[in-house]
Design a protein around this motif. Structure first.
Motif, PDB file in Angstrom:
ATOM      1  N   ALA A  62       0.863  -1.184   0.000  1.00 26.72           N
ATOM      2  CA  ALA A  62       0.000   0.000   0.000  1.00 26.72           C
ATOM      3  C   ALA A  62       0.892   1.224   0.000  1.00 26.72           C
ATOM      4  O   ALA A  62       2.090   1.151   0.314  1.00 26.72           O
ATOM      5  CB  ALA A  62      -0.930  -0.001   1.212  1.00 26.72           C
ATOM      6  N   SER A  63       0.313   2.355  -0.341  1.00 24.55           N
ATOM      7  CA  SER A  63       1.088   3.594  -0.356  1.00 24.55           C
ATOM      8  C   SER A  63       1.301   4.083   1.072  1.00 24.55           C
ATOM      9  O   SER A  63       0.483   3.821   1.969  1.00 24.55           O
ATOM     10  CB  SER A  63       0.356   4.665  -1.168  1.00 24.55           C
ATOM     11  OG  SER A  63      -0.802   5.100  -0.466  1.00 24.55           O
ATOM     12  N   PRO A  64       2.378   4.815   1.336  1.00 19.44           N
ATOM     13  CA  PRO A  64       2.581   5.404   2.657  1.00 19.44           C
ATOM     14  C   PRO A  64       1.414   6.295   3.090  1.00 19.44           C
ATOM     15  O   PRO A  64       1.045   6.313   4.269  1.00 19.44           O
ATOM     16  CB  PRO A  64       3.872   6.212   2.484  1.00 19.44           C
ATOM     17  CG  PRO A  64       4.599   5.525   1.372  1.00 19.44           C
ATOM     18  CD  PRO A  64       3.531   5.054   0.437  1.00 19.44           C
ATOM     19  N   VAL A  65       0.820   7.011   2.131  1.00 18.32           N
ATOM     20  CA  VAL A  65      -0.306   7.895   2.459  1.00 18.32           C
ATOM     21  C   VAL A  65      -1.497   7.077   2.947  1.00 18.32           C
ATOM     22  O   VAL A  65      -2.140   7.429   3.952  1.00 18.32           O
ATOM     23  CB  VAL A  65      -0.695   8.752   1.235  1.00 18.32           C
ATOM     24  CG1 VAL A  65      -1.983   9.517   1.517  1.00 18.32           C
ATOM     25  CG2 VAL A  65       0.418   9.721   0.874  1.00 18.32           C
ATOM     26  N   TYR A  66      -1.810   5.977   2.252  1.00 23.96           N
ATOM     27  CA  TYR A  66      -2.931   5.140   2.674  1.00 23.96           C
ATOM     28  C   TYR A  66      -2.696   4.582   4.078  1.00 23.96           C
ATOM     29  O   TYR A  66      -3.601   4.598   4.925  1.00 23.96           O
ATOM     30  CB  TYR A  66      -3.148   3.985   1.692  1.00 23.96           C
ATOM     31  CG  TYR A  66      -4.235   3.029   2.139  1.00 23.96           C
ATOM     32  CD1 TYR A  66      -5.558   3.248   1.796  1.00 23.96           C
ATOM     33  CD2 TYR A  66      -3.942   1.934   2.949  1.00 23.96           C
ATOM     34  CE1 TYR A  66      -6.572   2.397   2.229  1.00 23.96           C
ATOM     35  CE2 TYR A  66      -4.937   1.081   3.400  1.00 23.96           C
ATOM     36  CZ  TYR A  66      -6.246   1.310   3.036  1.00 23.96           C
ATOM     37  OH  TYR A  66      -7.238   0.470   3.485  1.00 23.96           O
ATOM     38  N   LEU A  67      -1.493   4.098   4.334  1.00 24.55           N
ATOM     39  CA  LEU A  67      -1.197   3.504   5.647  1.00 24.55           C
ATOM     40  C   LEU A  67      -1.217   4.552   6.750  1.00 24.55           C
ATOM     41  O   LEU A  67      -1.630   4.263   7.880  1.00 24.55           O
ATOM     42  CB  LEU A  67       0.154   2.787   5.593  1.00 24.55           C
ATOM     43  CG  LEU A  67       0.215   1.580   4.637  1.00 24.55           C
ATOM     44  CD1 LEU A  67       1.626   1.017   4.579  1.00 24.55           C
ATOM     45  CD2 LEU A  67      -0.776   0.501   5.056  1.00 24.55           C
ATOM     46  N   ASP A  68      -0.778   5.767   6.443  1.00 25.08           N
ATOM     47  CA  ASP A  68      -0.852   6.839   7.444  1.00 25.08           C
ATOM     48  C   ASP A  68      -2.303   7.166   7.797  1.00 25.08           C
ATOM     49  O   ASP A  68      -2.624   7.450   8.957  1.00 25.08           O
ATOM     50  CB  ASP A  68      -0.158   8.102   6.913  1.00 25.08           C
ATOM     51  CG  ASP A  68       1.359   7.969   6.893  1.00 25.08           C
ATOM     52  OD1 ASP A  68       1.882   7.057   7.577  1.00 25.08           O
ATOM     53  OD2 ASP A  68       2.021   8.755   6.184  1.00 25.08           O
ATOM     54  N   LEU A  69      -3.191   7.121   6.804  1.00 23.57           N
ATOM     55  CA  LEU A  69      -4.591   7.461   7.037  1.00 23.57           C
ATOM     56  C   LEU A  69      -5.376   6.334   7.706  1.00 23.57           C
ATOM     57  O   LEU A  69      -6.237   6.584   8.557  1.00 23.57           O
ATOM     58  CB  LEU A  69      -5.275   7.817   5.710  1.00 23.57           C
ATOM     59  CG  LEU A  69      -4.903   9.159   5.074  1.00 23.57           C
ATOM     60  CD1 LEU A  69      -5.538   9.281   3.696  1.00 23.57           C
ATOM     61  CD2 LEU A  69      -5.369  10.311   5.966  1.00 23.57           C
TER      62      LEU A  69
END
Length: 299
Positions: A167-174
């Motif tokens: 997954a993208s870092p942005v998705y995992l952060d959210l």
């Protein structure tokens, strides 16, 4: 007397389902293909194809004739190839189907040196993510990634394939990073449509477990799956030959849920009962060496 060119033209039209596609495959004009078909029907004294503005279908006589016509065409091609192979040459037509992403990223670059070394091979490579009937569609072989579903195929392994959740870092952060397969159902997934509900399968101590997250996107192409995951649409299970560069670039992160995806392979398969030609064997050997063991994209 029936001409071989008419028989082979009929087989090409029957397999492709259209005069236009048969003409493309045979490198002839549509008018020549139509003339050959008409001459063959006159010689046989039967209508072989129903022609409408939208489609071609086999008549009852056409269906009966196709089986033997296909065998005749194949036997002649194999006889010509055998004679060439006796002289130590690899020549003649070879038709293969392969997935779009694998073909573009890895199979094509592996094949180019092979074709330069054997310029008398006439390779037709069709890139298509659909599951096809290899024999009925007129292919000598099909390159695929995953599990072999058709028991009528004889498969040779080209490389092992490692699939990982990413997954993208942005998705995992959210949305947070799942730590187990039980947590995956709280996330959105980017799924390979051609696999259906079995897209995410894991090898556990209790056997193979299939998991299904909420659908963010269903798509039948690996490039789009990777790009959708990078865009933050959800978690994707991708082979490393697709996701490797994005992982190294930091666009995607591997998610460790404590178990690995079910092992798979990249393989080339030919119809059962049909002796593979020397050029097909040589191509498979070359691609296997080009991919490496372990595959170069995992090194």
């Amino acid at each position: 007397m029936m001409k071989l060119e008419g028989i082979s033209t009929f087989v090409a039209v029957a397999e492709s389902g259209s005069i236009s596609e048969a003409a493309r495959r045979l490198r002839l004009s549509k008018s020549v293909v139509s003339e050959r078909l008409a001459e063959l029907e006159r010689q046989i004294g039967a209508v072989l194809l129903h022609r409408t503005t939208r489609r071609l279908t086999l008549t009852e006589d056409g269906s009966a004739f196709l089986e033997r016509a296909s065998r005749i065409t194949r036997d002649v091609e194999e006889a010509a190839a055998d004679m060439a192979e006796r002289r130590g040459m690899l020549v003649g037509p070879l038709r293969i189907s392969a997935p779009v992403t694998l073909g573009r990223m890895h199979l094509g670059p592996a094949l180019y040196p092979f074709l330069l070394a054997h310029p008398d091979i006439e390779l037709s490579l069709d890139l298509d993510d659909r599951r096809i009937d290899v024999a009925a569609a007129g292919y000598d072989a099909v390159v695929r990634h995953g599990l072999i579903a058709d028991s009528r195929l004889m498969a040779w392994r080209l490389a092992t394939s490692q699939r990982v959740l990413v997954a993208s870092p942005v998705y995992l952060d959210l949305h947070g990073t799942p730590a187990s397969i039980e947590e995956l159902d709280r996330h959105k997934g980017v799924f390979y449509a051609n696999r259906g509900v079995s897209d995410w399968s894991f090898a556990t101590a209790k056997g193979v477990v299939m998991v299904r997250a909420r659908t963010g996107l269903n798509v039948n192409n690996g490039d789009m799956m990777r790009d959708a995951a990078i865009a933050g649409l959800g978690i994707a299970m991708l082979p490393t030959f697709v996701a490797g560069a994005a992982i190294k670039a930091g666009q995607l992160k591997i998610i460790d849920v404590g178990v690995n995806a079910e092992p798979e392979h990249i393989y080339i398969a030919h119809p059962e009962g049909r002796r593979p030609s020397a050029k097909l064997r040589a191509l498979a050997d070359h691609v296997r060496q080009a991919f490496g063991n372990p595959a170069y994209w995992d090194c």
